[in-house]
Design a protein around this motif. Sequence first.
Motif, short mmCIF file in Angstrom:
data_model
loop_
_atom_site.label_atom_id
_atom_site.label_comp_id
_atom_site.label_asym_id
_atom_site.label_seq_id
_atom_site.Cartn_x
_atom_site.Cartn_y
_atom_site.Cartn_z
N UNK A 178 0.16 -35.05 35.45
CA UNK A 178 -0.67 -36.16 34.99
C UNK A 178 -1.33 -35.79 33.66
N UNK A 179 -1.21 -36.69 32.66
CA UNK A 179 -1.83 -36.46 31.37
C UNK A 179 -3.35 -36.54 31.49
N UNK A 180 -4.02 -35.85 30.54
CA UNK A 180 -5.49 -35.83 30.56
C UNK A 180 -6.07 -37.24 30.50
N UNK A 181 -5.51 -38.10 29.65
CA UNK A 181 -6.03 -39.46 29.51
C UNK A 181 -5.89 -40.24 30.81
N UNK A 182 -4.77 -40.07 31.49
CA UNK A 182 -4.57 -40.76 32.76
C UNK A 182 -5.54 -40.22 33.82
N UNK A 183 -5.70 -38.91 33.82
CA UNK A 183 -6.63 -38.29 34.79
C UNK A 183 -8.06 -38.77 34.56
N UNK A 184 -8.47 -38.83 33.31
CA UNK A 184 -9.83 -39.27 32.99
C UNK A 184 -10.04 -40.74 33.31
N UNK A 185 -9.00 -41.56 33.14
CA UNK A 185 -9.09 -42.97 33.52
C UNK A 185 -9.30 -43.10 35.03
N UNK A 186 -8.61 -42.27 35.80
CA UNK A 186 -8.79 -42.27 37.25
C UNK A 186 -10.20 -41.86 37.63
N UNK A 187 -10.75 -40.89 36.91
CA UNK A 187 -12.11 -40.42 37.18
C UNK A 187 -13.11 -41.55 36.95
N UNK A 188 -12.98 -42.23 35.81
CA UNK A 188 -13.90 -43.33 35.49
C UNK A 188 -13.79 -44.45 36.53
N UNK A 189 -12.57 -44.78 36.91
CA UNK A 189 -12.34 -45.82 37.91
C UNK A 189 -13.02 -45.47 39.24
N UNK A 190 -12.87 -44.21 39.65
CA UNK A 190 -13.46 -43.78 40.93
C UNK A 190 -14.98 -43.77 40.86
N UNK A 191 -15.53 -43.35 39.72
CA UNK A 191 -16.98 -43.34 39.54
C UNK A 191 -17.53 -44.76 39.65
N UNK A 192 -16.86 -45.71 39.01
CA UNK A 192 -17.34 -47.10 39.06
C UNK A 192 -17.19 -47.69 40.46
N UNK A 193 -16.19 -47.26 41.18
CA UNK A 193 -15.97 -47.78 42.53
C UNK A 193 -16.99 -47.22 43.52
#
Length: 261
Positions: free
Chosen positions: A1-16
């Motif tokens: 998983x690329x860093x950008x994809x991983x960070x997008x998942x992190x932000x999504x989970x934080x908001x959820x």
Amino acid sequence: MLAAERQARIVEEIHRRGAVRVIEFAQMLGVSDMTIRRDLDALAQQGLLDKVHGGATRARSASTEEPGFEAKSLRQQPEKEAIANAAVELVSPGTAVGLSAGTTTWALAHALRAVDGLTIVTNSMRIADVLHAPPRTDQNVVVVGGVRTPSDALVGPIAVSALAQLHLDIVFLGVHGMAETAGFTTPNLLEADTDRALVAAGRRLVVLADHTKWGTVGLSTIARLSDAHVVITDDGLPGDGREALAEHVDDLRIVKVEAVR
């Protein structure tokens, strides 16, 4: 998983979820704790989240923002524990104590279990759960009812009416923010009403607030800085905060935090 994809998942989970720990991200994404910490550093610099002890939470925003209890409990854990340890020294056996809802007062509730013969009044089910947990103590715990807020406070007319009948020796107040002009504040109007009733029920007011609360202004004022007899905060408090609090408060106590922030 690329860093950008991983960070997008992190932000999504934080908001959820509002808050997630580093170890949870690492297990979820199949990477090391160090990789997650670097991702959190990068995202925090972009203002997309707030780094906290052991994880991250949604970025703080407006004066009406009211994070949930879990999100707030991850923030400034070493500071809150140090503040609680200092606060418990103000309590003697047999005292009638008021505890507002909040994560710093929740930390204090753990410390208060060691003090005999207290009567503790609170509008927090989280605090009541701590005080009722085994092994049971000889303390009397009174929980005022009301409408539950996102931060797990019980607020509203029922709580205000109950508090108006009580007389407490000391009240410990946790706050969303503190500033020289606005005073001690909260983003929730009903919580402000209930906290004002709790303050009015006490002969002595002690405000517990870590250094990040300085300069934060919630929607509604609970009390002026000068209404507090004691403010307990940590050594991360900036110079302007120290000057303002020292000017308005009789007893400003700044505790040293040994843990790395």
